[in-house]
Every structure is written in structure tokens, then in C-alpha cells.
Enzyme design. Structure first.
Site, PDB file in Angstrom:
ATOM      1  N   ASP A   1      21.490  56.183   2.175  1.00 42.27           N
ATOM      2  CA  ASP A   1      22.661  55.389   1.768  1.00 42.27           C
ATOM      3  C   ASP A   1      23.207  54.483   2.860  1.00 42.27           C
ATOM      4  OD1 ASP A   1      23.725  57.189   3.550  1.00 42.27           O
ATOM      5  OD2 ASP A   1      24.665  58.451   2.020  1.00 42.27           O
TER       6      ASP A   1
ATOM      7  N   GLU B   1      16.035  60.706  -1.384  1.00 44.10           N
ATOM      8  CA  GLU B   1      17.405  61.258  -1.291  1.00 44.10           C
ATOM      9  C   GLU B   1      18.338  60.480  -2.232  1.00 44.10           C
ATOM     10  OE1 GLU B   1      20.482  60.946   1.987  1.00 44.10           O
ATOM     11  OE2 GLU B   1      19.538  62.810   2.606  1.00 44.10           O
TER      12      GLU B   1
ATOM     13  N   GLU C   1      28.882  54.228   2.327  1.00 44.97           N
ATOM     14  CA  GLU C   1      27.658  54.890   1.850  1.00 44.97           C
ATOM     15  C   GLU C   1      27.681  55.169   0.348  1.00 44.97           C
ATOM     16  OE1 GLU C   1      29.369  55.740   4.557  1.00 44.97           O
ATOM     17  OE2 GLU C   1      27.969  55.563   6.222  1.00 44.97           O
TER      18      GLU C   1
ATOM     19  N   HIS D   1      30.922  60.587  13.464  1.00 51.22           N
ATOM     20  CA  HIS D   1      30.693  59.144  13.532  1.00 51.22           C
ATOM     21  C   HIS D   1      31.160  58.354  12.311  1.00 51.22           C
ATOM     22  CE1 HIS D   1      27.250  60.367  11.081  1.00 51.22           C
ATOM     23  NE2 HIS D   1      27.268  59.139  10.603  1.00 51.22           N
TER      24      HIS D   1
ATOM     25  N   ARG E   1      32.666  56.069   9.471  1.00 50.58           N
ATOM     26  CA  ARG E   1      33.641  54.986   9.585  1.00 50.58           C
ATOM     27  C   ARG E   1      35.033  55.429   9.154  1.00 50.58           C
ATOM     28  NH1 ARG E   1      31.251  49.297   9.998  1.00 50.58           N
ATOM     29  NH2 ARG E   1      29.190  49.852  10.741  1.00 50.58           N
TER      30      ARG E   1
ATOM     31  N   HIS F   1      28.097  59.896  19.584  1.00 49.78           N
ATOM     32  CA  HIS F   1      27.453  58.738  18.932  1.00 49.78           C
ATOM     33  C   HIS F   1      27.690  57.484  19.783  1.00 49.78           C
ATOM     34  CE1 HIS F   1      26.718  55.747  15.737  1.00 49.78           C
ATOM     35  NE2 HIS F   1      26.235  56.713  14.968  1.00 49.78           N
TER      36      HIS F   1
HETATM   37  C1  UD1 Z   1      25.230  54.142  10.401  1.00 48.02           C
HETATM   38  C2  UD1 Z   1      25.286  54.170   8.868  1.00 48.02           C
HETATM   39  C3  UD1 Z   1      25.748  55.543   8.397  1.00 48.02           C
HETATM   40  C4  UD1 Z   1      24.896  56.645   9.016  1.00 48.02           C
HETATM   41  C5  UD1 Z   1      24.871  56.479  10.524  1.00 48.02           C
HETATM   42  C6  UD1 Z   1      23.969  57.474  11.169  1.00 48.02           C
HETATM   43  C7  UD1 Z   1      25.922  52.124   7.686  1.00 48.02           C
HETATM   44  C8  UD1 Z   1      26.997  51.201   7.315  1.00 48.02           C
HETATM   45  N1  UD1 Z   1      26.264  53.194   8.417  1.00 48.02           N
HETATM   46  O1  UD1 Z   1      26.559  54.331  10.882  1.00 48.02           O
HETATM   47  O2  UD1 Z   1      25.634  55.610   6.990  1.00 48.02           O
HETATM   48  O3  UD1 Z   1      25.472  57.881   8.695  1.00 48.02           O
HETATM   49  O4  UD1 Z   1      24.407  55.163  10.854  1.00 48.02           O
HETATM   50  O5  UD1 Z   1      24.225  57.570  12.541  1.00 48.02           O
HETATM   51  O6  UD1 Z   1      24.783  51.895   7.340  1.00 48.02           O
HETATM   52  N2  UD1 Z   1      25.117  51.692  18.410  1.00 48.02           N
HETATM   53  C9  UD1 Z   1      24.452  51.511  19.591  1.00 48.02           C
HETATM   54  N3  UD1 Z   1      23.159  51.986  19.701  1.00 48.02           N
HETATM   55  C10 UD1 Z   1      22.539  52.626  18.706  1.00 48.02           C
HETATM   56  C11 UD1 Z   1      23.232  52.820  17.497  1.00 48.02           C
HETATM   57  C12 UD1 Z   1      24.513  52.335  17.350  1.00 48.02           C
HETATM   58  O7  UD1 Z   1      24.980  50.939  20.538  1.00 48.02           O
HETATM   59  O8  UD1 Z   1      21.397  53.041  18.888  1.00 48.02           O
HETATM   60  C13 UD1 Z   1      26.488  51.178  18.279  1.00 48.02           C
HETATM   61  C14 UD1 Z   1      26.545  49.639  18.078  1.00 48.02           C
HETATM   62  O9  UD1 Z   1      27.655  49.127  18.782  1.00 48.02           O
HETATM   63  C15 UD1 Z   1      26.761  49.508  16.575  1.00 48.02           C
HETATM   64  C16 UD1 Z   1      27.655  50.710  16.310  1.00 48.02           C
HETATM   65  O10 UD1 Z   1      27.114  51.746  17.117  1.00 48.02           O
HETATM   66  O11 UD1 Z   1      27.359  48.279  16.218  1.00 48.02           O
HETATM   67  C17 UD1 Z   1      27.736  51.172  14.884  1.00 48.02           C
HETATM   68  O12 UD1 Z   1      26.438  51.285  14.295  1.00 48.02           O
HETATM   69  P1  UD1 Z   1      26.303  51.153  12.680  1.00 48.02           P
HETATM   70  O13 UD1 Z   1      24.878  51.311  12.312  1.00 48.02           O
HETATM   71  O14 UD1 Z   1      26.997  49.929  12.213  1.00 48.02           O
HETATM   72  O15 UD1 Z   1      27.170  52.344  12.144  1.00 48.02           O
HETATM   73  P2  UD1 Z   1      27.022  53.899  12.318  1.00 48.02           P
HETATM   74  O16 UD1 Z   1      28.371  54.481  12.454  1.00 48.02           O
HETATM   75  O17 UD1 Z   1      26.008  54.183  13.356  1.00 48.02           O
HETATM   76  N1  UDP Z   2      20.843  64.067  15.428  1.00 46.38           N
HETATM   77  C1  UDP Z   2      20.138  63.934  16.619  1.00 46.38           C
HETATM   78  N2  UDP Z   2      20.823  63.830  17.797  1.00 46.38           N
HETATM   79  C2  UDP Z   2      22.179  63.859  17.853  1.00 46.38           C
HETATM   80  C3  UDP Z   2      22.896  63.989  16.632  1.00 46.38           C
HETATM   81  C4  UDP Z   2      22.202  64.082  15.441  1.00 46.38           C
HETATM   82  O1  UDP Z   2      18.906  63.936  16.611  1.00 46.38           O
HETATM   83  O2  UDP Z   2      22.739  63.767  18.962  1.00 46.38           O
HETATM   84  C5  UDP Z   2      20.090  64.136  14.144  1.00 46.38           C
HETATM   85  C6  UDP Z   2      20.458  65.276  13.219  1.00 46.38           C
HETATM   86  O3  UDP Z   2      19.691  66.433  13.482  1.00 46.38           O
HETATM   87  C7  UDP Z   2      20.145  64.687  11.850  1.00 46.38           C
HETATM   88  C8  UDP Z   2      20.430  63.221  12.025  1.00 46.38           C
HETATM   89  O4  UDP Z   2      20.414  62.968  13.423  1.00 46.38           O
HETATM   90  O5  UDP Z   2      18.766  64.823  11.530  1.00 46.38           O
HETATM   91  C9  UDP Z   2      21.777  62.921  11.438  1.00 46.38           C
HETATM   92  O6  UDP Z   2      22.187  61.664  11.840  1.00 46.38           O
HETATM   93  P1  UDP Z   2      23.682  61.187  11.738  1.00 46.38           P
HETATM   94  O7  UDP Z   2      24.609  62.325  11.854  1.00 46.38           O
HETATM   95  O8  UDP Z   2      23.810  60.079  12.731  1.00 46.38           O
HETATM   96  O9  UDP Z   2      23.740  60.509  10.298  1.00 46.38           O
HETATM   97  P2  UDP Z   2      24.043  61.040   8.817  1.00 46.38           P
HETATM   98  O10 UDP Z   2      23.130  62.163   8.519  1.00 46.38           O
HETATM   99  O11 UDP Z   2      25.494  61.389   8.756  1.00 46.38           O
HETATM  100  O12 UDP Z   2      23.778  59.831   7.974  1.00 46.38           O
END
Ligand code: UD1
Ligand code: UDP
Length: 370
Positions: free
Chosen positions: A91, A113, A127, A200, A202, A233
Site C-alpha cells: 500500500d 498483500e 496507505e 514512522h 505519517r 527511521h
Molecule cells: C513509506 C511509505 C509507508 C511505509 C514506509 C515503510 C508512502 C507514502 N509511505 O513511508 O507506507 O510504511 O515507507 O518504511 O508510500 N528517507 C531517507 N532514506 C531512506 C528512506 C527514507 O532519507 O532510505 C527519508 C527521506 O527524507 C524521505 C523520508 O524519509 O523523504 C520519507 O520517506 P517516504 O517514503 O516518503 O515515507 P515513509 O515514512 O518512509
Molecule cells: N525492518 C528492518 N529494520 C528496521 C526496522 C524494520 O529491517 O530497522 C523491517 C521489518 O522487519 C519489516 C519491515 O522492515 O519487515 C517493515 O518496514 P516498515 O516498518 O518501515 O514499514 P511497514 O511495514 O509499516 O509498511
């Protein structure tokens, strides 16, 4: 298609299972790069090499940027590659953009999923909307549970296009756990209480995240035997609250996100888990870890119903009360720890591939490609 940490974990079993049948499947992994560092360490653990990496991530990216950059890059790739199927998972905004790009190119979409719902479009945001829209673009639906299947049927999706598979995240977890156990069968157990925390979402940015930190500090005051392990995160919105609020405390270990193997070790070594993550909610019961969910609603009710998980929101009083119960009431702890995993048995990827292979040989009359 994938772009974020959880999509890599949950798509890896499908890609690895397909690679065992090169005469049946040719797989291209297309990464939007919605995540950068957090994605690359996941891909590395599973040995996945994307055919294409779009590298769209920006600091503090907004949803429109992720959607537009992903849609445009995926669309360009699909036009030239013309795959028979596009698989999307879960999602995220990558998921939705991947499904939409495939639809625009009249390429059938399979949704891994599928069917998770809270029925509240702002929780989780975005999501819930991403998965509803993806569900309506998809031709095949792979819900992890019977409950998710029922959600799809209620939305008018044909039963014949739905197969309950379990969650591929459990395939990834069991595969990883087996590798780790083979490498180091004796896990060193430590004394005291270890609380693993991740957050993490939003809808938890800002005040809810501050409240979570308040709860963690109150718990450390109340329980001298408590230690906290919090891989933070990389989102700036998370770090700007958590690092100043919790940094420097002698019993809190704040780290960057852990790679998948290290995180599985951290879950296995924890006494219990506090999280707003979807994937972690699913994984915890397989490791016998009670999980307190930092949200007001969940699309994953099965673990609650089975007794392995509890919704606690982000109000400090509720969090402190729930953790206190886990630390002080051994019977309550045992009830949450001894629950069979309702999300899968480790065979989800094989079930998905069987259906895809069978369906591929049937015509899709509603599609006129060109
Ligand atoms: C995203 C997904 C969320 C999922 C989550 C898993 C959307 C809108 N959100 O949320 O559904 O649960 O990923 O973790 O699709 N960033 C870094 N390096 C990285 C990753 C992220 O610097 O490797 C920082 C960046 O500044 C980025 C911010 O995190 O802009 C947010 O990342 P984003 O993918 O927009 O949202 P998540 O909260 O990670
Ligand atoms: N995870 C990881 N390292 C971390 C935190 C989470 O490998 O420091 C893994 C976790 O085991 C799971 C996935 O990342 O498989 C979940 O990701 P996240 O919580 O970012 O996203 P969500 O599942 O909420 O979309």
C-alpha cells in the site's frame, strides 16, 4: 515493482521463488527508489538486483512528488519492456503508482498483500487509499488472510480473481531466521527487559511521536531493569523528534535503521515490541513476541483477535499501562507470547506463482494491447 523497505522484504520471496523456475518466469525488478539507504540494505540481504532503479527519493518528499516521479519512470519502462504481468505489493505510493502505470499500459496487475482495510481513508494515511485504489486496478488479488479476502468480496471483486496466500513477509522472515539460526544456533540471552521500538507512520509525525517519547522516558523511570532498543527511521520528520527527546539516555540504544537480518535478531532478542509498523505487527507473533501497536486502528486485526497484539495508540498513559502489564503480569505476557502466527506459513510466494502461471495461459479478453 518496489520502492520501500517493506516492499523489498515482501517481494523478495516471490522473486527468489520465481528464479527457481527460469523456464516459467523471467523477472525484472523495477525499483522506484522511494527509499534509498533503507531499500538498498534490504535488496542486498536477499540478493536482489533491480533491472531499473529510478532513484526518485528526495529529502522530506511529499506524496505528489513520489506519485508523479514513480508514475513517469515506470510508464517509460513499461512502454519498452511490455511485461505480461506487473506485480505490486502492499500500500505504498510506489504500489499505487506501479498499478496505475500498468493500467495505463493495459498490462494486467497482480496485487500481493491485497484486501487490507481499516475503512478509514486517513488512517493509515495515505496507505488506506493506496490499497483501495490499487485493488480496483488489479486483475489478480493475493490477500494474506480470509479477512482480507472478505474485504475484497465486499467491494465487488470476483471470487475467481482472489487467492488467499498468507503474507510473503512471513516467507521472508522464516527464510531469514533459518539462515541466522544455522549461522549461530545458540542465541545469548540477556537479563532484564528489552523493549524494541519502531515508529514512522505519517499520522504519528509531530505530537504523537513526542507523546511516544514521553511514554518511553516514563517507563524507564518506572522500571530500572528496562532497556530500550530504537532503530530510528531515516525520515527527518521522525528524527527531528526522536533524536533530541531520547538521545543520551544510558538505557536507550538509538541507532539508524537496522538491516533486515540485524532487525530480525533484534526482534528475537526483545522481550516485547512497541511499533506502528505493519510488517513488524505481522512478524512478531512468529517470534513469540507480544506487540503493542502505536495506532488507533489497524488493517491487521488477526493478531489482535488471536491475542498476540494490542492497539495502544500514542497516549502516554495507555502505553505506560500496557507495558506495565507486560512487565508485571507474567500470565498476561505468556498469553500474548504463545500465539500461532495468523499471517502465514512461509509458502505464500509459491502459491502466488502457481496462480500467475496458471492464469498466464488463459486469455485476458478485456485487454486489447497495443
Ligand atoms: C513509506 C511509505 C509507508 C511505509 C514506509 C515503510 C508512502 C507514502 N509511505 O513511508 O507506507 O510504511 O515507507 O518504511 O508510500 N528517507 C531517507 N532514506 C531512506 C528512506 C527514507 O532519507 O532510505 C527519508 C527521506 O527524507 C524521505 C523520508 O524519509 O523523504 C520519507 O520517506 P517516504 O517514503 O516518503 O515515507 P515513509 O515514512 O518512509
Ligand atoms: N525492518 C528492518 N529494520 C528496521 C526496522 C524494520 O529491517 O530497522 C523491517 C521489518 O522487519 C519489516 C519491515 O522492515 O519487515 C517493515 O518496514 P516498515 O516498518 O518501515 O514499514 P511497514 O511495514 O509499516 O509498511
Amino acid at each position: 515493482m518496489l520502492g520501500t523497505r517493506p516492499e523489498a522484504v515482501k517481494m523478495a520471496p516471490v522473486v527468489l521463488a520465481a528464479a527457481k523456475h527460469p523456464l516459467r518466469f523471467k523477472v525484472d525488478v523495477v525499483s522506484t527508489g522511494q527509499h534509498k539507504e533503507m531499500l538498498s540494505s534490504m535488496l542486498e540481504w536477499f540478493g536482489l538486483r533491480p533491472t531499473v532503479s529510478l532513484d526518485i527519493m528526495r529529502a522530506n518528499q511529499d506524496l505528489a512528488h513520489i506519485t508523479m516521479a514513480s508514475l513517469s519512470g515506470i510508464n517509460d519502462w513499461l512502454k519498452s519492456a511490455q511485461p505480461d504481468w506487473v506485480l505490486v505489493q502492499g500500500d505504498t505510493t510506489t504500489t499505487f503508482a506501479g498499478a496505475l502505470a500498468a493500467f495505463y499500459n493495459k498490462i494486467p496487475v497482480a496485487h500481493v498483500e491485497a484486501g487490507l482495510r481499516t475503512h478509514d481513508r486517513y488512517s493509515p494515511y495515505p496507505e488506506e487509499a493506496n490499497r483501495v485504489m490499487t485493488g480496483h486496478l488489479a486483475h489478480l488479488h493475493f490477500p494474506p488472510t480470509l479477512g482480507a479476502r472478505a474485504n475484497l468480496l465486499r467491494e465487488g471483486i470476483a471470487d475467481a480473481d482472489i487467492t488467499v496466500t498468507g503474507n510473503t513477509g512471513i516467507d521472508a522472515l522464516l527464510w531469514t531466521k533459518a539462515k541466522l539460526d544455522a549461522a549461530a544456533p545458540e542465541r545469548v540471552s540477556t537479563s532484564g527487559v528489552e523493549m524494541l521500538v519502531t515508529a514512522h507512520r505519517r499520522e504519528n509525525h509531530g505530537e504523537p511521536m513526542r507523546q511516544l517519547c514521553t511514554a518511553v522516558l516514563r517507563l524507564l523511570d518506572r522500571f530500572p531493569e528496562l532497556r530500550v532498543n530504537f532503530p530510528v527511521h531515516l525520515s527527518p520528520k521522525v528524527r527531528e523528534v526522536v533524536l533530541p527527546a531520547l538521545g543520551g539516555h544510558p538505557r536507550i540504544r538509538l541507532t539508524d535503521p537496522l538491516d533486515y537480518a540485524a532487525f530480525v535478531e533484534a526482534m528475537a532478542g526483545a522481550t516485547f515490541i512497541l511499533t506502528d509498523s505493519g510488517g513488524v505487527q505481522e512478524e512478531a507473533p512468529s517470534l513469540g513476541k507480544p506487540v503493542l501497536v502505536l495506532r488507533e486502528s489497524t488493517e491487521r486485526p488477526e493478531a489482535m483477535e488471536a491475542g498476540a497484539a494490542q492497539l495502544v495508540g500514542t497516549d502516554p498513559e495507555r502505553i505506560v499501562a500496557a507495558v506495565t502489564r507486560l512487565i508485571t503480569d507474567a500470565a498476561a505476557f505468556q498469553r500474548m507470547a504463545q500465539v500461532a502466527n495468523p499471517y502465514g506459513d512461509g509458502q505464500a510466494a509459491d502459491r502466488i506463482l502457481e496462480v500467475l502461471f496458471a492464469r498466464h495461459r488463459l486469455p485476458l479478453p478485456e485487454l486489447s494491447r497495443g
